[in-house]
Design a protein around this motif. Sequence first.
Motif, PDB file in Angstrom:
ATOM      1  N   PRO A 177      15.306  16.500  51.305  1.00 38.19           N
ATOM      2  CA  PRO A 177      15.959  15.636  50.320  1.00 38.19           C
ATOM      3  C   PRO A 177      16.735  14.488  50.969  1.00 38.19           C
ATOM      4  CG  PRO A 177      16.298  17.936  49.744  1.00 38.19           C
ATOM      5  CD  PRO A 177      15.597  17.922  51.075  1.00 38.19           C
ATOM      6  N   TRP A 178      17.414  14.782  52.078  1.00 40.03           N
ATOM      7  CA  TRP A 178      18.200  13.767  52.792  1.00 40.03           C
ATOM      8  C   TRP A 178      17.288  12.642  53.285  1.00 40.03           C
ATOM      9  CZ3 TRP A 178      18.733  13.104  58.447  1.00 40.03           C
ATOM     10  CH2 TRP A 178      19.838  12.346  58.834  1.00 40.03           C
ATOM     11  N   LEU A 179      16.187  13.044  53.964  1.00 44.86           N
ATOM     12  CA  LEU A 179      15.256  12.042  54.490  1.00 44.86           C
ATOM     13  C   LEU A 179      14.624  11.245  53.349  1.00 44.86           C
ATOM     14  CD1 LEU A 179      13.510  14.102  57.321  1.00 44.86           C
ATOM     15  CD2 LEU A 179      15.033  12.142  57.599  1.00 44.86           C
ATOM     16  N   ALA A 180      14.285  11.939  52.248  1.00 47.70           N
ATOM     17  CA  ALA A 180      13.645  11.250  51.123  1.00 47.70           C
ATOM     18  C   ALA A 180      14.594  10.211  50.537  1.00 47.70           C
ATOM     19  CB  ALA A 180      13.240  12.267  50.050  1.00 47.70           C
ATOM     20  N   ALA A 181      15.868  10.594  50.351  1.00 43.73           N
ATOM     21  CA  ALA A 181      16.833   9.666  49.756  1.00 43.73           C
ATOM     22  C   ALA A 181      17.032   8.452  50.652  1.00 43.73           C
ATOM     23  CB  ALA A 181      18.166  10.376  49.521  1.00 43.73           C
ATOM     24  N   GLY A 348      22.004  15.793  42.428  1.00 42.37           N
ATOM     25  CA  GLY A 348      22.385  14.929  41.309  1.00 42.37           C
ATOM     26  C   GLY A 348      23.761  14.303  41.503  1.00 42.37           C
ATOM     27  N   VAL A 349      24.762  15.115  41.861  1.00 36.41           N
ATOM     28  CA  VAL A 349      26.122  14.559  41.949  1.00 36.41           C
ATOM     29  C   VAL A 349      26.304  13.676  43.179  1.00 36.41           C
ATOM     30  CG1 VAL A 349      27.243  16.400  40.628  1.00 36.41           C
ATOM     31  CG2 VAL A 349      27.113  16.593  43.111  1.00 36.41           C
ATOM     32  N   ASN A 350      25.490  13.874  44.212  1.00 42.45           N
ATOM     33  CA  ASN A 350      25.654  13.036  45.406  1.00 42.45           C
ATOM     34  C   ASN A 350      24.931  11.696  45.289  1.00 42.45           C
ATOM     35  OD1 ASN A 350      27.206  15.001  46.517  1.00 42.45           O
ATOM     36  ND2 ASN A 350      25.789  15.571  48.137  1.00 42.45           N
ATOM     37  N   ILE A 351      23.713  11.717  44.749  1.00 41.74           N
ATOM     38  CA  ILE A 351      22.947  10.463  44.664  1.00 41.74           C
ATOM     39  C   ILE A 351      23.370   9.668  43.422  1.00 41.74           C
ATOM     40  CG2 ILE A 351      20.628   9.487  44.363  1.00 41.74           C
ATOM     41  CD1 ILE A 351      19.531  11.764  46.013  1.00 41.74           C
ATOM     42  N   VAL A 395      14.233  12.021  42.127  1.00 43.09           N
ATOM     43  CA  VAL A 395      12.960  12.740  41.959  1.00 43.09           C
ATOM     44  C   VAL A 395      12.411  13.175  43.314  1.00 43.09           C
ATOM     45  CG1 VAL A 395      10.569  12.497  41.228  1.00 43.09           C
ATOM     46  CG2 VAL A 395      12.410  11.628  39.772  1.00 43.09           C
ATOM     47  N   LEU A 396      12.393  12.244  44.287  1.00 43.44           N
ATOM     48  CA  LEU A 396      11.820  12.595  45.588  1.00 43.44           C
ATOM     49  C   LEU A 396      12.669  13.626  46.312  1.00 43.44           C
ATOM     50  CD1 LEU A 396      10.329   9.254  46.944  1.00 43.44           C
ATOM     51  CD2 LEU A 396       9.206  11.166  45.827  1.00 43.44           C
ATOM     52  N   ALA A 397      14.017  13.519  46.179  1.00 47.45           N
ATOM     53  CA  ALA A 397      14.882  14.493  46.847  1.00 47.45           C
ATOM     54  C   ALA A 397      14.681  15.879  46.248  1.00 47.45           C
ATOM     55  CB  ALA A 397      16.345  14.059  46.744  1.00 47.45           C
ATOM     56  N   VAL A 398      14.542  15.958  44.917  1.00 49.79           N
ATOM     57  CA  VAL A 398      14.321  17.271  44.293  1.00 49.79           C
ATOM     58  C   VAL A 398      12.952  17.820  44.709  1.00 49.79           C
ATOM     59  CG1 VAL A 398      14.006  18.474  42.103  1.00 49.79           C
ATOM     60  CG2 VAL A 398      15.887  16.864  42.361  1.00 49.79           C
ATOM     61  N   LEU A 399      11.963  16.938  44.804  1.00 43.63           N
ATOM     62  CA  LEU A 399      10.656  17.384  45.296  1.00 43.63           C
ATOM     63  C   LEU A 399      10.781  17.959  46.706  1.00 43.63           C
ATOM     64  CD1 LEU A 399       8.105  14.667  44.118  1.00 43.63           C
ATOM     65  CD2 LEU A 399       7.976  17.119  43.686  1.00 43.63           C
ATOM     66  N   GLY A 400      11.586  17.275  47.535  1.00 42.55           N
ATOM     67  CA  GLY A 400      11.815  17.758  48.897  1.00 42.55           C
ATOM     68  C   GLY A 400      12.484  19.118  48.893  1.00 42.55           C
ATOM     69  N   LEU A 401      13.469  19.272  48.001  1.00 40.72           N
ATOM     70  CA  LEU A 401      14.169  20.556  47.900  1.00 40.72           C
ATOM     71  C   LEU A 401      13.200  21.658  47.471  1.00 40.72           C
ATOM     72  CD1 LEU A 401      16.740  22.334  47.703  1.00 40.72           C
ATOM     73  CD2 LEU A 401      16.993  21.522  45.358  1.00 40.72           C
TER      74      LEU A 401
END
Lengths: 410, 160
Positions: A177-181, A348-351, A395-401
């Motif tokens: 998620p970090w890399l995706a964001a 959600g709360v961070n991004i 969306v991409l970070a959740v996909l990563g998670l």
Amino acid sequence: MSVVLLVAVLAFAVVRPRGWPEAVAAVPAALVVLATGAISVPHAVAEVERLAPVVAFLAAVLVLARLCADEGLFEAAGSLMARLCSGSPKRLLGSVFGVAAAITAVLSLDATVVLLTPVVFATASRLGARPKPHVYACTHLANSASLLLPVSNLTNLLAFTAAGISFTRFAGLMALPWLAAIAVEYAVFRLFFASDLAAGADAGLPVPPRKAPTFVLVVLGLTLVGFAVTSPLGVDPAWAAFGGALVLGVRALVRRTTTPRALFGSTSVPFLVFVLALGVVVRAVVDNGLSDAVGHLIPTGSTLLALLGLAAVAAVLANLINNLPAVLVLLPLAASGGTGAVLAVLIGVNIGPNLTYVGSLATLLWRRILHQHDTSADLGEFTRLGLLTVPVSLVLAVLGLWAGLTVIGG
Amino acid sequence: MDVVVWIVEGTWRACAHAARTFAPPSSRIVLLHVTAPDVPGAAHGAFAGLLGRGHPERDPGHQVEELAEVAAQHLLAVAAAELDLPATAVNRHGRPEEEVIAAAEGAGLLIIARDGDRTRLGPKSLGHATRFVVDHAPCPVLLVWPEQAPGIASIPPPPR
């Protein structure tokens, strides 16, 4: 009544009448919910016992960041960015991304906002580059690059405790998620600021070369190793942060580069007290029907769709009231959904806050009313940038998670 | 007559050169830089987003404001040295496009540089602020390329 108190505490924290610390309203509010029985004494004690280690951990990280700043780590980062970019604003943006992502992950978003942003501005303007893309990158990455480690954000520390997973497992699940964001932010920034970045950098002043403080980097490295090895040994990773802060603190005191008073000041005691009191008030609100009222609005389960829904709800709530109360409200509700649900809330709360540059609509409205200087910032431009980065990053970070959960398990 | 030269990071040198070439000998040259509030504003905003941190004196926006002032004065000084003609340096605060239009009122010439996509000739070679200035300028405008202009072969063929 608890809801009224919570609103009052948050309003006070946003308005800060006479510049009083936020704890001035939060502590009496916590005492009132306790005295009126809105929260039972055992519940309040449990909440404080749960939050106290989190707050102590946070204090250690804040001290660590301050000591790194005193040792010139951020100036050294400025000089490194200037060297890496060799006069090209596009390469400067790349090195700002690298440095801001690393500093946010290791020393928390506070370090990026307070300590790194001015250094990035100074570096860009000394090179003669337009500073806007680089400064905006700092403000965006302080949020979206704070996903990686439990220490990167206070919200992470809270979720880390709620999820009850090890430090390395947290980092493992949040790495994608970090890399995706960060990747989404970088791609959007390159397009959004294409003309500023293409304008070149001309006839700036040389950025003074600053050697990296080796001792500080070694201590930070050992602290990170400490984070990784304490969890499997059953030791609270906060001890690693205390260790790092202690080594740098004693060294700075011996060399007289800091004072006990300054060190104590960097722990921000009123802030820590505010977090504890806010936690008690939020717990009272959750106990008194919020979980029933909101519970059915919150997706359950750990399917991809449920995780996306959780992240979206968390992002919306963070944008309405700031992410700290949002995460306090949502964690007890999401905790039953397991690690995946807790981490989706965190995404959600961070991004989310990147949609409104002051962290929430409530803060924004108030600052508009006050006509504070920052409201002259180009709100439309900032919001457009947020609309381009936030939904895709979420969306991409959740996909990563979800991928992480599938591969390494919750 | 007054010749206003808009000095912007990255593209200012071409404007200074254009002023040397095209400003009539008797004209008064004004080197104009605009410090926009958006960058310090973003730093103020990011700090405001950190709920509960108190300590308004730690707000990085104040530091960025001071740094922006120093940077603007430095840029104007470098541009004045490059121009090497008598000139007045002016630093205004506000939205750049609006401040440039206001400063150009009554001027005999406004010199600005393209700041968009500079790889080909065309409308995209003007960024948002420059486009606004070109569209609203109350005086003649000299629009220069910051470097050698692309050849006319860079214009895409007309749609058939």
